[in-house]
Design an enzyme around this catalytic site. Structure first.
Site, PDB file in Angstrom:
ATOM      1  N   ASP A  27      14.080  18.482  -0.148  1.00  0.00           N
ATOM      2  CA  ASP A  27      14.852  18.917  -1.328  1.00  0.00           C
ATOM      3  C   ASP A  27      15.489  17.729  -2.043  1.00  0.00           C
ATOM      4  O   ASP A  27      15.497  17.682  -3.283  1.00  0.00           O
ATOM      5  CB  ASP A  27      15.954  19.902  -0.911  1.00  0.00           C
ATOM      6  CG  ASP A  27      15.412  21.295  -0.660  1.00  0.00           C
ATOM      7  OD1 ASP A  27      14.326  21.622  -1.188  1.00  0.00           O
ATOM      8  OD2 ASP A  27      16.076  22.059   0.064  1.00  0.00           O
ATOM      9  N   HIS A  60       0.839  -1.204   0.000  1.00  0.00           N
ATOM     10  CA  HIS A  60       0.000   0.000   0.000  1.00  0.00           C
ATOM     11  C   HIS A  60       0.874   1.255   0.000  1.00  0.00           C
ATOM     12  O   HIS A  60       1.876   1.297   0.718  1.00  0.00           O
ATOM     13  CB  HIS A  60      -0.846   0.066   1.267  1.00  0.00           C
ATOM     14  CG  HIS A  60      -2.053  -0.794   1.275  1.00  0.00           C
ATOM     15  ND1 HIS A  60      -2.010  -2.154   1.410  1.00  0.00           N
ATOM     16  CD2 HIS A  60      -3.371  -0.468   1.207  1.00  0.00           C
ATOM     17  CE1 HIS A  60      -3.241  -2.631   1.423  1.00  0.00           C
ATOM     18  NE2 HIS A  60      -4.100  -1.633   1.295  1.00  0.00           N
ATOM     19  N   ASN A 112       8.443  -3.451   3.214  1.00  0.00           N
ATOM     20  CA  ASN A 112       7.019  -3.337   3.518  1.00  0.00           C
ATOM     21  C   ASN A 112       6.685  -3.763   4.943  1.00  0.00           C
ATOM     22  O   ASN A 112       5.850  -3.151   5.596  1.00  0.00           O
ATOM     23  CB  ASN A 112       6.221  -4.177   2.522  1.00  0.00           C
ATOM     24  CG  ASN A 112       4.730  -4.041   2.698  1.00  0.00           C
ATOM     25  OD1 ASN A 112       4.244  -2.953   2.996  1.00  0.00           O
ATOM     26  ND2 ASN A 112       4.008  -5.129   2.530  1.00  0.00           N
TER      27      ASN A 112
HETATM   28 MN    MN Z   1       2.546  -1.868   3.578  1.00  0.00          MN
END
Ligand code: MN
Ligand code: MN
Length: 281
Positions: free
Chosen positions: A251, A119, A150
């Site tokens: 930046d 996600h 993740n």
């Molecule tokens: Mn995730």
């Protein structure tokens, strides 16, 4: 004299009316704009700009890249209002808001690739209603993400941000995305998955602006506003790294991606908060 008196009364009436209208504004809940701090690539919903195609949802807004079949960036507001106890819906699916003639990743297209359906706007940031949680499972909100990022430092940073808004005194704007080409999953290095349809990004980044809860949010961003930026590799072997190891400044992310982040913030404040490097206390 009589004319002047009526006129004065009329303006008094107008003034009172304007005052009551202002009060109504303050009492009304402000509509949330996920692009309150700016549209980082001036994305528009136009089939002729396939690599910077704006998708607006009630839950988040993103710039989609047709040729990569993933988003360039996703932008969303986060506060206690979005949080509740709705279960994770897990209804990964193609996004039917994309133009019909474009390739559209299906929920099963990452299978066997060695990459997670990662996600960008997290499921756990949208738990107040079933519909809001379900909307995070559109594949336009996913990237082929290394399981170690993740489930490791990327997830830990998501939790850290939620901890910042948990008591309801603060709210946040989050902009996150992916750039470059080629990452490492559990089956090794890939530049694409699904027979070349979906690009595996090299790097994943996130910028978070944290404000005290309030209204007119962009007007309240100033040189003292807290901003956290991270940029990490989409690779294995980082499961136990601390998310703070990947802190950078805005930046540096702008230079790497070509985006203009926080573009609605007055330029003098933008310069300061985009250069500052967050220090975790
Ligand atoms: Mn995730
Ligand atoms: Mn900027």
């Amino acid at each position: 004299m009589e004319y002047l008196k009526i006129n004065t009364q009329f303006y008094l009436f107008l003034f009172a009316f304007a005052l009551s209208a202002c009060e109504m504004d303050i009492d009304e809940p402000q509509p949330i704009d996920h692009l309150e701090l700016g549209n980082p690539s001036n994305a528009i919903t136009d089939i002729n700009t396939p690599d910077n195609y704006l998708l607006r949802k009630a839950q988040y807004i993103l710039s989609y890249n047709r040729d990569r079949a993933i988003a360039n960036w996703v932008s969303w507001h986060l506060s206690n209002v979005w949080r509740g106890d709705v279960d994770r819906q897990d209804d990964f699916r193609g996004d039917d808001e994309l133009p019909d003639i474009w390739f559209r990743a299906a929920g099963s297209d990452y299978r066997g690739s060695g990459f997670d359906r990662g996600h960008i706007c997290p499921s756990a940031d949208r738990t107040n209603t079933v519909a809001n949680n379900s909307a995070t499972f559109f594949m336009t909100n996913m990237i082929p993400q290394s399981p170690d990022s993740n489930r490791g430092p990327w997830a830990d940073f998501e939790n850290f941000i939620r901890s910042q808004i948990a008591d309801g005194t603060q709210e946040a704007y989050v902009i996150a995305g992916a750039y470059g080409r080629g990452g490492t999953g559990s089956e090794g290095r890939r530049t694409t998955i699904d027979n070349g349809n979906i690009t595996v990004p090299a790097r994943i980044w996130k910028v978070v602006v944290i404000l005290p809860n309030g209204n007119n949010d962009v007007d309240r961003v100033n040189a003292s506003t807290q901003v956290i930026a991270i940029d990490m590799p989409n690779t294995q072997g980082i499961r136990n790294r601390n998310w703070a190891d990947y802190i950078t400044n805005v930046d540096t992310i702008e230079d790497a991606t070509g985006l203009d982040l926080l573009s609605r913030v007055p330029i003098s404040a933008q310069r300061v908060i985009e250069e500052r490097v967050f220090i975790l206390q």
